[in-house]
Design an enzyme around this catalytic site. Structure first.
Site, PDB file in Angstrom:
ATOM      1  N   LYS A  56       0.841  -1.207   0.000  1.00  0.00           N
ATOM      2  CA  LYS A  56       0.000   0.000   0.000  1.00  0.00           C
ATOM      3  C   LYS A  56       0.877   1.258   0.000  1.00  0.00           C
ATOM      4  CE  LYS A  56      -3.642  -2.610   2.249  1.00  0.00           C
ATOM      5  NZ  LYS A  56      -4.296  -3.015   3.498  1.00  0.00           N
ATOM      6  N   GLN A 100      -4.141  -1.891   9.576  1.00  0.00           N
ATOM      7  CA  GLN A 100      -4.010  -3.213   8.974  1.00  0.00           C
ATOM      8  C   GLN A 100      -4.548  -4.280   9.929  1.00  0.00           C
ATOM      9  OE1 GLN A 100      -2.849  -3.859   5.740  1.00  0.00           O
ATOM     10  NE2 GLN A 100      -3.586  -5.916   6.180  1.00  0.00           N
ATOM     11  N   ASP A 123     -10.617   2.445   3.912  1.00  0.00           N
ATOM     12  CA  ASP A 123     -10.922   1.023   3.716  1.00  0.00           C
ATOM     13  C   ASP A 123     -12.435   0.833   3.591  1.00  0.00           C
ATOM     14  OD1 ASP A 123      -8.707  -0.670   3.533  1.00  0.00           O
ATOM     15  OD2 ASP A 123      -8.325  -0.619   5.692  1.00  0.00           O
TER      16      ASP A 123
END
Ligand code: NAD
Length: 297
Positions: A56, A100, A123
């Site tokens: 990412k 994460q 997200d």
């Protein structure tokens, strides 16, 4: 005799999207706008999580985003992590924040996710952004389902009226994917999960089969019909001594058996994974633009 299927090349499409974003960022910045900024939180030193976060960050560099990586030890308390999230929420320069997953057992993933400001939740995991999926003007969409729809569209695949069978009903993938396919894309959707009886009865009827179970090779050749469009979300590390890494990645679909019957199919790796990262970048760009607009208003 069946024709060879078309591989839905998520890596190539994600690269195209990154090029488009990079161009847009240059235009934004040269016009005096702010460079989008993504912050990522990683807890502990799990190898797979480190790889995902590094990918990412690499993607941010590629498109010209600012990025901040915060790596905390496995022992960080839930309270301390929450206060770090509050700090980033309040940091005016940061447009997007991801944590994460998975987190260590002593930390509640749902509490942590919910603490992220919805405007920075790139997200698309917060309850507010989930709720907004069923709005004609959605917020930040959950990254994996958003990426899958984008991949199908970039191959001009007609979704409207198709029978989409979603295998998996998780909060991250299956549940939002099934809503997006029915509500936004007007497919006819069947949702299957661990308690579904006679899974193959459903999968055989799919025009579009999306599988997100984490059960490697669950979908066999005799479980799909000729011409099916297959999207394999699953990624499982299978241990091997045949390469230096010590593992290879396997999807939820038995590719060698299903590919000859499919009209389109995603590979693993190189299908959905890169599209999830592309969606994260698209969401960060959108979050940045939304925030800039709010400041002007
Ligand atoms: P999860 O464990 O939260 O959910 C699994 C789902 O599969 C559940 O809905 C469960 O009911 C269903 N399921 C399990 N076994 C089944 C079976 N035998 N038959 C039918 N349904 C079954 O997992 P998740 O977060 O949804 O992730 C699923 C997979 O997708 C994992 O391999 C994960 O690593 C992968 N994933 C990939 C990406 C990506 O970007 N490519 C993103 C998210 C998740």
């Amino acid at each position: 005799m069946s024709q060879k299927s078309i591989i839905l090349d998520g890596k190539k499409v994600a690269d195209d999207i990154k090029d488009e974003i990079a161009q847009e960022v240059e235009i934004l910045v040269s016009g005096g706008g702010k460079r989008p900024h993504l912050a990522a939180i990683l807890v502990g030193d799990d190898g797979a999580s480190q790889t995902y976060v590094n990918n990412k960050i690499r993607a941010c560099k590629r498109v010209g985003f600012e990025y901040t990586l915060l790596n905390f030890p496995e022992t960080i308390s839930e309270n301390k992590l929450m206060s770090e999230i509050e700090r980033i929420n309040a940091d005016d320069d940061v447009d997007g924040l991801i944590v994460q997953l998975p987190l260590p057992e002593h930390i509640s993933s749902s509490k942590v996710t919910e603490r992220i400001m919805p405007e920075k939740d790139v997200d698309g995991f917060t309850n507010l952004n989930y709720g907004k999926i069923t709005s004609k003007n959605p917020g930040l969409m959950p990254a994996t389902p958003y990426g899958i729809v984008e991949l199908l569209k970039r191959y001009d695949i007609d979704i409207l009226g198709k029978h989409c069978v979603m295998v998996g009903n998780s909060r991250t993938v299956g549940a939002p994917m099934s809503i997006i396919m029915s509500y936004h894309e007007n497919a006819t959707v069947t949702v299957c999960h661990i308690h579904t009886k006679n899974l193959e009865e459903h999968t055989k009827k799919a025009d579009i089969l999306i599988v997100a179970t984490g059960k490697p090779g669950l979908i066999k050749g005799d479980m799909v019909k000729e011409g099916v469009i297959v999207v394999d979300v699953g990624i499982t590390r299978i241990t091997t001594d045949e390469n230096d890494r010590g593992y290879y990645l396997k999807g939820d679909v038995e590719f060698e058996e299903v590919e000859p019957k499919a009209s389109y199919i995603t590979p693993v790796p190189g299908g959905v994974g890169p599209m999830t990262i592309a969606s994260l970048l698209l969401n960060t760009l959108k979050a940045s633009k939304n925030r800039a607009q709010l400041k002007q208003a």
